[in-house]
Design an enzyme around this catalytic site. Sequence first.
Site, PDB file in Angstrom:
ATOM      1  N   SER A   4       0.814  -1.228   0.000  1.00 34.58           N
ATOM      2  CA  SER A   4       0.000   0.000   0.000  1.00 34.58           C
ATOM      3  C   SER A   4       0.839   1.265   0.000  1.00 34.58           C
ATOM      4  CB  SER A   4      -0.921   0.013   1.220  1.00 34.58           C
ATOM      5  OG  SER A   4      -0.151  -0.046   2.401  1.00 34.58           O
ATOM      6  N   ASP A  12      -4.144   7.317   8.433  1.00 36.12           N
ATOM      7  CA  ASP A  12      -5.281   6.449   8.765  1.00 36.12           C
ATOM      8  C   ASP A  12      -4.924   5.319   9.727  1.00 36.12           C
ATOM      9  OD1 ASP A  12      -3.712   4.858   7.229  1.00 36.12           O
ATOM     10  OD2 ASP A  12      -5.180   4.466   5.657  1.00 36.12           O
ATOM     11  N   HIS A  14      -0.924   4.374   7.231  1.00 32.36           N
ATOM     12  CA  HIS A  14      -0.353   5.045   6.054  1.00 32.36           C
ATOM     13  C   HIS A  14      -0.020   6.502   6.347  1.00 32.36           C
ATOM     14  CE1 HIS A  14      -2.952   1.743   4.418  1.00 32.36           C
ATOM     15  NE2 HIS A  14      -1.756   1.407   3.982  1.00 32.36           N
TER      16      HIS A  14
END
Length: 389
Positions: free
Chosen positions: A47, A353, A356
Amino acid sequence: MGYTSIKVSVITLGYFFMLFVTFTSILNPIFASKICEFPAIFNLGDSNSDTGTLSAAFTPPKSPNGDTYFHMPSGRFSDGRLIIDFVAKSFNLPFLSAYLDSLGTSYTHGANFASARATIRFPSPIIPANGGYSPFYLDVQYQQFMQFKERSQIIRKQGGKFAKLMPKEEYFREALYTFDIGHNDIGAGIFSNMSIEEVKASVPDIVDTFSIYVKNIYESGGRSFWIHSTGPIGCLAYVLTAFPSAEKDSAGCAKEYNEVSRYFNYKLKEAVSQLRKDLPLAALTFVDLYPVKYSLFAEPKKYGFELPLIVCCGYGGKYNFSDDAPCGETIAVNNTKMVVGSCDNPSVRVNWDGSHYTDAANKFVFDRISTGEFSDPPIPLSMACRRNA
Ligand SMILES: *[C@@H]1O[C@H](CO)[C@@H](O)[C@H](O)[C@H]1NC(C)=O
Ligand SMILES: *[C@@H]1O[C@H](CO)[C@@H](O)[C@H](O)[C@H]1NC(C)=O
Ligand SMILES: *[C@@H]1O[C@H](CO)[C@@H](O)[C@H](O)[C@H]1NC(C)=O
């Protein structure tokens, strides 16, 4: 100072500058080289560099993801850009389209195979299982890359409207290959019932597996490799929340989890050195993100950031984070529905979040790592095509 003396000192300065350039060029061929002109970027990762894979394959991250820069969700887990976006921009290349994204995508200047929740090794459980990892782990990303390499050229030869959306054949040799993966292998270890020592003991096999894929891409013709290390996992709210009694360092990060990250990076750096010996035509740059990301937690004020441990888009607990309240989701609080939204000023925040980084933090990291100061060999991103063994 009169006109003449100014002219003389300018000439003298110019002379010394030329001497400097000449000497440094002789001593270090890097300075003599022109900057690299990568026509394309191919990225594999998790990610930290997913620009739309998991979003296209499963469920898009919801607003406020993307709000800061794209003003809408962009398939990224951030309020804005990721490090890979800044990398692409630095070469005047467009943001990378995810290979799995079938809508409105162009691969003329590269493709992105990275998937959120991706690991280097075969993961368990796999999405959509609860707490699952990405089915697009490194081996699958590599298979997708190989399929892309072959089929993109078939499409180019066929001509027509799709041909120009594909990279030229020579781009595969001339491209920059970037990697940012390993974070979730460590995460999978620490969220299993393994002890920290057991997680550490799994690192050499994880790194060996990683090396296989760099070799494979080299065999397929890739030459320039830019390999990111992993960040301080023990500074992230999702880890701090799951292990509240973990011993903290002066930055408030969980010490032993960060030790695993650093050990992974140490082994990865070693592996990249070995690859440099094994792959004689490759330019391989190991880029240590850890100290840069860690500095955001250790000295946030110095760099214009605040509350680095606290999540900007989350809800609950000590770190404004809870597994039950992901960024962008609607939750019920006291029987009232509420959307988990953004904090007021994400541009001074680090953790977006829970796991991240914000657009601002990613930009900060990119600005520092692109100079070469955190690289082995210490060459800037713009020269990552130069072999400097
Ligand atoms: C860890 O062990 C506990 C208790 O034995 C079990 O309930 C839990 O499912 C295990 N977690 C994992 C990830 O294996
Ligand atoms: C929910 O209720 C608790 C207890 O009455 C209160 O402390 C809290 O502020 C409420 N939360 C919200 C978001 O209204
Ligand atoms: C915590 O997250 C909420 C969104 O649910 C946000 O409004 C708030 O500003 C965040 N708190 C901090 C201190 O950032």
